[in-house]
Motif scaffolding. Sequence first.
Motif, mmCIF file in Angstrom:
data_model
loop_
_atom_site.group_PDB
_atom_site.id
_atom_site.type_symbol
_atom_site.label_atom_id
_atom_site.label_comp_id
_atom_site.label_asym_id
_atom_site.label_seq_id
_atom_site.Cartn_x
_atom_site.Cartn_y
_atom_site.Cartn_z
ATOM 1 N N GLY A 228 0.927 -1.297 0.044
ATOM 2 C CA GLY A 228 -0.064 0.084 0.144
ATOM 3 C C GLY A 228 0.675 1.179 0.061
ATOM 4 N N SER A 229 1.968 1.249 0.599
ATOM 5 C CA SER A 229 3.014 2.277 0.180
ATOM 6 C C SER A 229 4.212 2.123 -0.553
ATOM 7 C CB SER A 229 3.737 2.415 1.781
ATOM 8 O OG SER A 229 4.297 1.600 2.377
ATOM 9 N N PHE A 230 3.723 1.130 -1.746
ATOM 10 C CA PHE A 230 4.970 0.614 -2.605
ATOM 11 C C PHE A 230 5.516 1.786 -3.307
ATOM 12 C CE2 PHE A 230 6.408 -1.459 -6.618
ATOM 13 C CZ PHE A 230 7.055 -2.741 -5.884
ATOM 14 N N MET A 231 4.686 2.748 -3.606
ATOM 15 C CA MET A 231 5.397 4.155 -4.342
ATOM 16 C C MET A 231 6.124 4.998 -3.334
ATOM 17 S SD MET A 231 4.933 3.479 -7.567
ATOM 18 C CE MET A 231 5.219 5.132 -8.289
ATOM 19 N N THR A 232 6.072 4.821 -2.036
ATOM 20 C CA THR A 232 6.650 5.596 -1.126
ATOM 21 C C THR A 232 7.981 5.194 -0.604
ATOM 22 O OG1 THR A 232 4.401 6.433 -0.565
ATOM 23 C CG2 THR A 232 6.280 7.109 0.798
ATOM 24 N N SER A 248 21.265 9.712 -11.104
ATOM 25 C CA SER A 248 20.379 9.181 -12.143
ATOM 26 C C SER A 248 19.590 7.578 -11.450
ATOM 27 C CB SER A 248 21.508 8.627 -13.274
ATOM 28 O OG SER A 248 22.185 7.616 -12.875
ATOM 29 N N ALA A 249 20.199 7.177 -10.366
ATOM 30 C CA ALA A 249 19.632 5.959 -9.960
ATOM 31 C C ALA A 249 18.901 6.650 -8.447
ATOM 32 C CB ALA A 249 20.529 5.040 -9.562
ATOM 33 N N ALA A 250 19.300 7.795 -8.095
ATOM 34 C CA ALA A 250 18.727 8.159 -6.510
ATOM 35 C C ALA A 250 17.755 9.109 -6.381
ATOM 36 C CB ALA A 250 19.855 8.791 -5.707
ATOM 37 N N GLU A 251 17.366 9.655 -7.744
ATOM 38 C CA GLU A 251 16.271 10.355 -7.947
ATOM 39 C C GLU A 251 14.822 9.750 -7.885
ATOM 40 O OE1 GLU A 251 14.826 14.901 -8.201
ATOM 41 O OE2 GLU A 251 16.143 13.533 -6.928
ATOM 42 N N VAL A 252 13.911 9.932 -6.942
ATOM 43 C CA VAL A 252 12.733 9.051 -7.046
ATOM 44 C C VAL A 252 11.781 10.256 -6.668
ATOM 45 C CG1 VAL A 252 13.620 6.996 -5.568
ATOM 46 C CG2 VAL A 252 12.810 8.951 -4.224
ATOM 47 N N ILE A 253 10.326 9.823 -6.648
ATOM 48 C CA ILE A 253 9.095 10.736 -6.548
ATOM 49 C C ILE A 253 9.215 11.671 -5.496
ATOM 50 C CG2 ILE A 253 6.652 10.839 -6.734
ATOM 51 C CD1 ILE A 253 6.652 8.429 -8.550
ATOM 52 N N GLN A 254 9.576 11.127 -4.384
ATOM 53 C CA GLN A 254 9.444 11.938 -3.026
ATOM 54 C C GLN A 254 10.355 13.232 -3.165
ATOM 55 O OE1 GLN A 254 9.239 8.404 -2.924
ATOM 56 N NE2 GLN A 254 7.074 8.781 -2.624
ATOM 57 N N THR A 255 11.708 12.705 -3.511
ATOM 58 C CA THR A 255 12.707 13.955 -3.529
ATOM 59 C C THR A 255 12.406 14.795 -4.821
ATOM 60 O OG1 THR A 255 14.028 12.688 -4.878
ATOM 61 C CG2 THR A 255 14.479 12.364 -2.647
ATOM 62 N N HIS A 256 11.675 14.429 -5.833
ATOM 63 C CA HIS A 256 11.713 15.173 -6.911
ATOM 64 C C HIS A 256 10.478 16.143 -6.342
ATOM 65 C CE1 HIS A 256 11.268 16.686 -10.875
ATOM 66 N NE2 HIS A 256 10.129 16.435 -11.167
ATOM 67 N N ALA A 270 4.143 20.215 -7.880
ATOM 68 C CA ALA A 270 4.550 19.247 -6.764
ATOM 69 C C ALA A 270 3.291 18.762 -6.358
ATOM 70 C CB ALA A 270 5.332 19.893 -5.756
ATOM 71 N N THR A 271 2.188 19.099 -5.957
ATOM 72 C CA THR A 271 1.203 18.925 -5.676
ATOM 73 C C THR A 271 0.410 17.516 -6.466
ATOM 74 O OG1 THR A 271 0.667 20.676 -4.110
ATOM 75 C CG2 THR A 271 -1.252 19.041 -4.584
ATOM 76 N N ALA A 272 0.401 17.992 -7.706
ATOM 77 C CA ALA A 272 0.037 17.073 -8.721
ATOM 78 C C ALA A 272 0.744 15.523 -8.922
ATOM 79 C CB ALA A 272 0.060 17.690 -10.134
ATOM 80 N N ILE A 273 2.090 15.869 -8.633
ATOM 81 C CA ILE A 273 3.061 14.681 -8.658
ATOM 82 C C ILE A 273 2.846 13.802 -7.478
ATOM 83 C CG2 ILE A 273 5.396 13.845 -8.585
ATOM 84 C CD1 ILE A 273 6.088 16.322 -10.038
ATOM 85 N N SER A 278 -0.005 9.049 -4.687
ATOM 86 C CA SER A 278 -0.878 8.961 -3.633
ATOM 87 C C SER A 278 -1.861 7.793 -4.256
ATOM 88 C CB SER A 278 -1.453 9.838 -2.852
ATOM 89 O OG SER A 278 -0.388 10.682 -2.042
ATOM 90 N N VAL A 279 -2.373 8.159 -5.255
ATOM 91 C CA VAL A 279 -3.412 7.480 -6.065
ATOM 92 C C VAL A 279 -3.010 6.154 -6.179
ATOM 93 C CG1 VAL A 279 -4.918 7.238 -7.920
ATOM 94 C CG2 VAL A 279 -4.619 9.468 -6.835
ATOM 95 N N ILE A 280 -1.807 5.875 -6.993
ATOM 96 C CA ILE A 280 -1.320 4.679 -7.288
ATOM 97 C C ILE A 280 -1.248 3.704 -6.203
ATOM 98 C CG2 ILE A 280 0.822 3.676 -8.044
ATOM 99 C CD1 ILE A 280 -0.868 4.966 -10.494
ATOM 100 N N ASN A 281 -0.749 4.392 -4.963
ATOM 101 C CA ASN A 281 -0.689 3.649 -3.657
ATOM 102 C C ASN A 281 -1.951 3.060 -3.437
ATOM 103 O OD1 ASN A 281 2.182 3.802 -3.095
ATOM 104 N ND2 ASN A 281 2.035 5.784 -2.261
#
Length: 301
Positions: A228-232, A248-256, A270-273, A278-281
Amino acid sequence: MTHKFRKVLRNYDLYLILLPTIVYFLIFEYWPMYGVQIAFKNFLAMKGIWGSPWVGFDNFLRFFHSFYFWQLIRNTLLINVYVLIFAFPVPILLALLLNQLPSLRFKRFVQTVTYAPHFISVVVLVGVLSLLLSPNHGPVNNLIQLFGSKPIFFMADPSWFRTVYIASGIWQTAGWSAIIYLAALTSINPELHESAVMDGANKFRRILHIDLPGIMPTVTILLILNIGSFMTVGFEKVYLMQNPLNISAAEVIQTHVYKTGLLQGKYSFATAIGLFNSVINLILLVSINKILKRMGKSSLW
């Protein structure tokens, strides 16, 4: 006066104890959802949330069409897949092994040693990793050079980022996460083990046929919560481990989201991202819960 209302009145003291928790969630979890609407707006601080113009799904489309979209998705998914494959089973194995230790004193010693790293600050942990894995004076690279190989810049090599992240995460959290499985193991009827011993079952078979099925409901619930928190991904640790060489390997959605929203001031984007994440989770949580429920396993609802 209905029966349910009378029941509430009879147990009003219990509801009063629950009240602070309800207030906390209303203020800090549900009320902030009011601001999610800026994902569909071009937020302007001077006009406020209500006064900012609507742009519909433009922020989402901008993210989907960006050149870094698939890189962020790939990095986030790979880290979480590796966590699920390598880190998730370790506390289960550790708990099963600890449960078989005959010496209570040694068992407590191992538990203390394994869950103590949980209390280390993430900042301190990343600092320790930098020292241990330093290509110049780090003990790991000193050992590598002792065997005739060249030193490896672990913290700057993108190919090593996920390995270092997962390995350090296992070391820090395995002992602490094993506590819940040890608690579940205590609920297993000892008579089952006694009967198995009389039937000639060794320790491995008792673990396989008694202990593991006994904690499987707990494993299933924690698996659902993990997916349920797979994308986090843990933001602090990933952000602290980042540098221009391994980005190139360390940038993830949360840091972006952090860099885009707080550092660049693109609040709507940023809110849209974050909302997309959250919707994917939510979809993953509902899906895995439904699948396991159909399979006859434990589920959240």
